[in-house]
Design an enzyme around this catalytic site. Sequence first.
Site, PDB file in Angstrom:
ATOM      1  N   ASP A  15       4.632   5.998  -4.163  1.00  0.00           N
ATOM      2  CA  ASP A  15       6.337   4.714  -5.042  1.00  0.00           C
ATOM      3  C   ASP A  15       7.167   5.668  -3.505  1.00  0.00           C
ATOM      4  O   ASP A  15       7.438   6.109  -2.512  1.00  0.00           O
ATOM      5  CB  ASP A  15       6.517   6.008  -5.506  1.00  0.00           C
ATOM      6  CG  ASP A  15       6.536   5.005  -6.926  1.00  0.00           C
ATOM      7  OD1 ASP A  15       7.445   4.546  -6.693  1.00  0.00           O
ATOM      8  OD2 ASP A  15       7.403   6.281  -8.148  1.00  0.00           O
ATOM      9  N   ASN A  63       2.292  -4.369 -12.798  1.00  0.00           N
ATOM     10  CA  ASN A  63       3.653  -4.699 -12.016  1.00  0.00           C
ATOM     11  C   ASN A  63       3.868  -6.263 -11.792  1.00  0.00           C
ATOM     12  O   ASN A  63       4.642  -6.883 -11.037  1.00  0.00           O
ATOM     13  CB  ASN A  63       2.932  -4.168  -9.790  1.00  0.00           C
ATOM     14  CG  ASN A  63       3.128  -2.656  -9.996  1.00  0.00           C
ATOM     15  OD1 ASN A  63       2.985  -2.348  -9.621  1.00  0.00           O
ATOM     16  ND2 ASN A  63       4.345  -2.319 -10.634  1.00  0.00           N
TER      17      ASN A  63
HETATM   18  C1  FPP Z   1       6.120   1.454  -4.994  1.00  0.00           C
HETATM   19  O1  FPP Z   1       6.968   1.457  -4.638  1.00  0.00           O
HETATM   20  C2  FPP Z   1       4.666   0.293  -4.535  1.00  0.00           C
HETATM   21  C3  FPP Z   1       4.343  -0.744  -4.903  1.00  0.00           C
HETATM   22  C4  FPP Z   1       4.228  -1.267  -6.949  1.00  0.00           C
HETATM   23  C5  FPP Z   1       3.685  -1.382  -4.056  1.00  0.00           C
HETATM   24  C6  FPP Z   1       2.659  -0.717  -3.233  1.00  0.00           C
HETATM   25  C7  FPP Z   1       2.607  -1.921  -2.260  1.00  0.00           C
HETATM   26  C8  FPP Z   1       2.677  -1.173  -0.745  1.00  0.00           C
HETATM   27  C9  FPP Z   1       2.563   0.149  -0.882  1.00  0.00           C
HETATM   28  C10 FPP Z   1       2.618  -2.883  -0.108  1.00  0.00           C
HETATM   29  C11 FPP Z   1       1.710  -3.241   0.396  1.00  0.00           C
HETATM   30  C12 FPP Z   1       0.002  -2.675   0.067  1.00  0.00           C
HETATM   31  C13 FPP Z   1      -0.767  -3.373   0.733  1.00  0.00           C
HETATM   32  C14 FPP Z   1      -1.595  -2.644   0.567  1.00  0.00           C
HETATM   33  C15 FPP Z   1      -0.646  -4.457   1.582  1.00  0.00           C
HETATM   34  P1  FPP Z   1       8.669   0.336  -5.290  1.00  0.00           P
HETATM   35  O2  FPP Z   1       9.235  -0.657  -5.252  1.00  0.00           O
HETATM   36  O3  FPP Z   1       8.353   1.052  -7.387  1.00  0.00           O
HETATM   37  O4  FPP Z   1       9.610   1.944  -5.143  1.00  0.00           O
HETATM   38  P2  FPP Z   1      10.977   1.937  -6.017  1.00  0.00           P
HETATM   39  O5  FPP Z   1      10.560   2.841  -6.946  1.00  0.00           O
HETATM   40  O6  FPP Z   1      11.691   2.734  -5.389  1.00  0.00           O
HETATM   41  O7  FPP Z   1      11.799   1.546  -6.697  1.00  0.00           O
END
Ligand code: FPP
Length: 241
Positions: A15, A63
């Site tokens: 996250d 998501n």
């Molecule tokens: C959370 O950060 C992350 C995600 C919803 C997606 C996770 C994806 C990755 C780590 C990159 C791609 C993965 C692979 C396996 C290639 P957020 O967007 O919710 O962050 P925030 O809460 O700060 O907005």
Amino acid sequence: MTAQNTPKHIAIIMDGNGRWAKQHKVPRIEGHHRGAEAVKRTIKVAQENGVKNLTLFAFSVENWNRPKLEVSALMNLLERFLSEQMPELIKRKIRLRVIGRYRELPERIQALLHEAEETTQDYDEFTLGLALNYGSRTEVVDAVKAVAQAANAGLVDLNKIDYNSFRQYLYTRDMPDPDLVIRTSGECRLSNFLLLQSAYAEIYLSKVLWPDFDEAEFKAAIAEYSSRERRYGKTTEQIKA
Ligand code: FPP
């Protein structure tokens, strides 16, 4: 670090990509790109530190509700990641397992996942679980439906079902339950991730935003895990006896 203190299975809620991007005044997708770099780093560190199973929460059933542009950018990133990492999976003998309703993902991604799972299915040293279109509640619903179908077909006796037999219907059936769940970015919730499997997991909340998650923080989580006493409902005296 002794082998018995190393978690066999670490599951991570990655996250903070969005907040990392905001802090660095770059578009959100750049945060996800940096997140993908942290994914590569973390797999390597996990392997080097004797962890046998690593599951990463990459895309939840919820998501899909993000802005369309972000969802398609995440899918493109995933596609690129899978294509690029295929030789690495083979070189480092990493078995890939997808957990989640993966048939609802774009077909091009399903094809890559299918190929990666097939190619790596016999590696038995290290398993990488990728949670994609994953949610614990949908997983449990899918498992209950499968048990009901098996019971209707006379293949299982419902009176004999316990957790160990039920877990054979979960997406994680061929991985041990996680010993340690890490969530980055300082948030303090499980967000529908491996709820059943984490019943006795230790939880480590890291303040670090996912793109900044590095070897030092990973080792800090393992060290914290090693210092905890896992009692599984028993007393300290029973554990030490
Ligand atoms: C959370 O950060 C992350 C995600 C919803 C997606 C996770 C994806 C990755 C780590 C990159 C791609 C993965 C692979 C396996 C290639 P957020 O967007 O919710 O962050 P925030 O809460 O700060 O907005």
